[in-house]
Design a protein around this motif. Structure first.
Motif, PDB file in Angstrom:
ATOM      1  N   SER A 129      25.052  -3.479  26.765  1.00  0.00           N
ATOM      2  CA  SER A 129      25.864  -2.694  27.700  1.00  0.00           C
ATOM      3  C   SER A 129      25.870  -3.287  29.102  1.00  0.00           C
ATOM      4  N   GLU A 130      24.986  -4.265  29.356  1.00  0.00           N
ATOM      5  CA  GLU A 130      24.998  -4.942  30.646  1.00  0.00           C
ATOM      6  C   GLU A 130      24.743  -6.431  30.443  1.00  0.00           C
ATOM      7  N   ALA A 131      25.135  -7.194  31.432  1.00  0.00           N
ATOM      8  CA  ALA A 131      25.090  -8.648  31.299  1.00  0.00           C
ATOM      9  C   ALA A 131      23.669  -9.192  31.381  1.00  0.00           C
ATOM     10  N   PHE A 132      23.326 -10.023  30.409  1.00  0.00           N
ATOM     11  CA  PHE A 132      22.085 -10.795  30.423  1.00  0.00           C
ATOM     12  C   PHE A 132      22.450 -12.238  30.095  1.00  0.00           C
ATOM     13  N   ILE A 138      15.074  -9.930  27.153  1.00  0.00           N
ATOM     14  CA  ILE A 138      15.805  -9.060  28.063  1.00  0.00           C
ATOM     15  C   ILE A 138      14.852  -8.029  28.657  1.00  0.00           C
ATOM     16  N   GLU A 139      15.295  -7.379  29.716  1.00  0.00           N
ATOM     17  CA  GLU A 139      14.468  -6.380  30.399  1.00  0.00           C
ATOM     18  C   GLU A 139      14.602  -5.040  29.695  1.00  0.00           C
ATOM     19  N   LEU A 140      13.619  -4.771  28.863  1.00  0.00           N
ATOM     20  CA  LEU A 140      13.566  -3.497  28.144  1.00  0.00           C
ATOM     21  C   LEU A 140      12.114  -3.258  27.768  1.00  0.00           C
ATOM     22  N   GLN A 141      11.572  -2.115  28.144  1.00  0.00           N
ATOM     23  CA  GLN A 141      10.176  -1.852  27.841  1.00  0.00           C
ATOM     24  C   GLN A 141       9.957  -0.407  27.428  1.00  0.00           C
ATOM     25  N   ILE A 142       8.906  -0.228  26.621  1.00  0.00           N
ATOM     26  CA  ILE A 142       8.528   1.085  26.122  1.00  0.00           C
ATOM     27  C   ILE A 142       7.076   1.329  26.507  1.00  0.00           C
ATOM     28  N   GLY A 143       6.810   2.454  27.171  1.00  0.00           N
ATOM     29  CA  GLY A 143       5.449   2.775  27.571  1.00  0.00           C
ATOM     30  C   GLY A 143       5.298   2.765  29.079  1.00  0.00           C
ATOM     31  N   PRO A 144       4.069   2.847  29.567  1.00  0.00           N
ATOM     32  CA  PRO A 144       3.832   2.890  31.012  1.00  0.00           C
ATOM     33  C   PRO A 144       4.417   1.676  31.726  1.00  0.00           C
ATOM     34  N   HIS A 185      19.115   3.389  22.334  1.00  0.00           N
ATOM     35  CA  HIS A 185      18.989   3.128  23.768  1.00  0.00           C
ATOM     36  C   HIS A 185      20.359   2.771  24.352  1.00  0.00           C
ATOM     37  N   PRO A 186      20.666   3.215  25.574  1.00  0.00           N
ATOM     38  CA  PRO A 186      21.953   2.891  26.192  1.00  0.00           C
ATOM     39  C   PRO A 186      22.240   1.395  26.280  1.00  0.00           C
ATOM     40  N   MET A 187      21.202   0.562  26.192  1.00  0.00           N
ATOM     41  CA  MET A 187      21.412  -0.885  26.225  1.00  0.00           C
ATOM     42  C   MET A 187      22.253  -1.358  25.050  1.00  0.00           C
ATOM     43  N   PHE A 188      22.258  -0.580  23.941  1.00  0.00           N
ATOM     44  CA  PHE A 188      22.935  -1.007  22.719  1.00  0.00           C
ATOM     45  C   PHE A 188      24.103  -0.070  22.405  1.00  0.00           C
TER      46      PHE A 188
END
Length: 280
Positions: A129-132, A138-144, A185-188
């Motif tokens: 959904s955004e340019a990489f 890519i910038e995507l993380q799960i957790g703290p 996730h909105p990324m996809f």
């Protein structure tokens, strides 16, 4: 109308296969869900419908258990290729899918090698959904935020969109809970298949997959292809690699002449039957 079906599987990833080559068959999402239901239907991860193709031996259409139609399924492709081998008494089969044209070769008794084609790494092709500009991570993380459990996945399209997290421990998260969150996730924008991959050697990877529209699965052929493509791209996997899923092993390779991903694995016919009235 009584309609014959085949129940097949590739490494435990199971399918109901309907043959619509003699008479066209319209499938709704509700019908696909009903057939896939393990309590009230036949039960499967994917519903497969075979159609005539003007450009291949057969056209394969695929519905996930939740009822949505998807472009590709690597394990099902091997199963369908094995059927075509028997029908044609041949060792090569071509399969048309929405995800692209596939060529399969007989690799042994009920053992099939599929050329899954060239992976797509562009962010628009996956799609994101955004340019990489660099989809190796890519910038995507799960957790703290300061200590994420999952982060920096590789993304690729091998007929379906895939997101691969490289981990040291396949049980680092409750995948049954986290998998659907990342899938949606909105990324996809088209959702994604999510994998946890542990590289135990340059020629061996352990893989756990949350499949878009199907959930946790014993095996996912396109996820293995995606992992092979992404891992070889970031130089942590050799050009030949065994990928071990809960259902068993797939032998993977990258054709370094054209970049195509090759997958070798089993295909099995479990049983045949007739759909009960009311499922279609």
């Amino acid at each position: 109308m009584s309609l014959p079906f085949r129940k097949m599987n590739g490494l435990g990833n199971d399918f109901v296969v309907l043959d619509a080559r003699a008479k066209p068959l319209a499938i709704s999402e509700a019908q696909a869900r009903a057939i896939a239901d393990r309590k009230t239907g036949i039960g499967c991860d994917q519903l497969i419908v075979l159609e005539r193709s003007p450009v291949a031996d057969v056209r394969m259409r695929i519905w996930n258990a939740e009822g949505g139609e998807v472009p590709s399924c690597g394990n099902a492709s091997r199963c369908i290729a094995d059927l075509v081998f028997d029908e044609k008494q041949a060792e090569i089969a071509t399969i048309e899918t929405k995800g692209g044209m596939l060529t399969a070769k007989k690799a042994g008794t009920h053992l099939v090698t599929i050329d899954q084609g060239k992976p797509k790494f562009g962010w628009k092709d996956i799609p994101l959904s955004e340019a990489f500009p660099d989809t190796r991570h890519i910038e995507l993380q799960i957790g703290p935020i300061d200590k994420p459990l999952l982060h920096s996945p590789s993304v690729v399209n091998v007929g379906n969109p895939h997101c691969i997290f490289w981990v040291d421990d396949l049980d680092v998260v409750d995948f049954a809970k986290v998998g659907p969150m990342i899938e949606n996730h909105p990324m996809f924008p088209e959702r994604a298949n999510i994998s946890l991959a542990k590289v135990v050697a340059r020629d061996h990877v352990l893989l756990k997959v949350w499949e878009r529209g199907a959930g946790l699965t014993q095996a996912c052929g396109t996820a293995a292809c995606a992992t092979m493509a992404a891992g070889h791209r970031i130089k942590i996997i050799d050009a030949k690699c065994k990928i071990t899923l809960p259902g068993g092993d797939l032998l993977m390779a990258v054709n370094e002449d054209n970049g195509h991903i090759l997958m070798t694995g089993p295909a099995a016919l479990d049983f045949e039957g007739t759909l009960p009235e009311g499922l279609l």
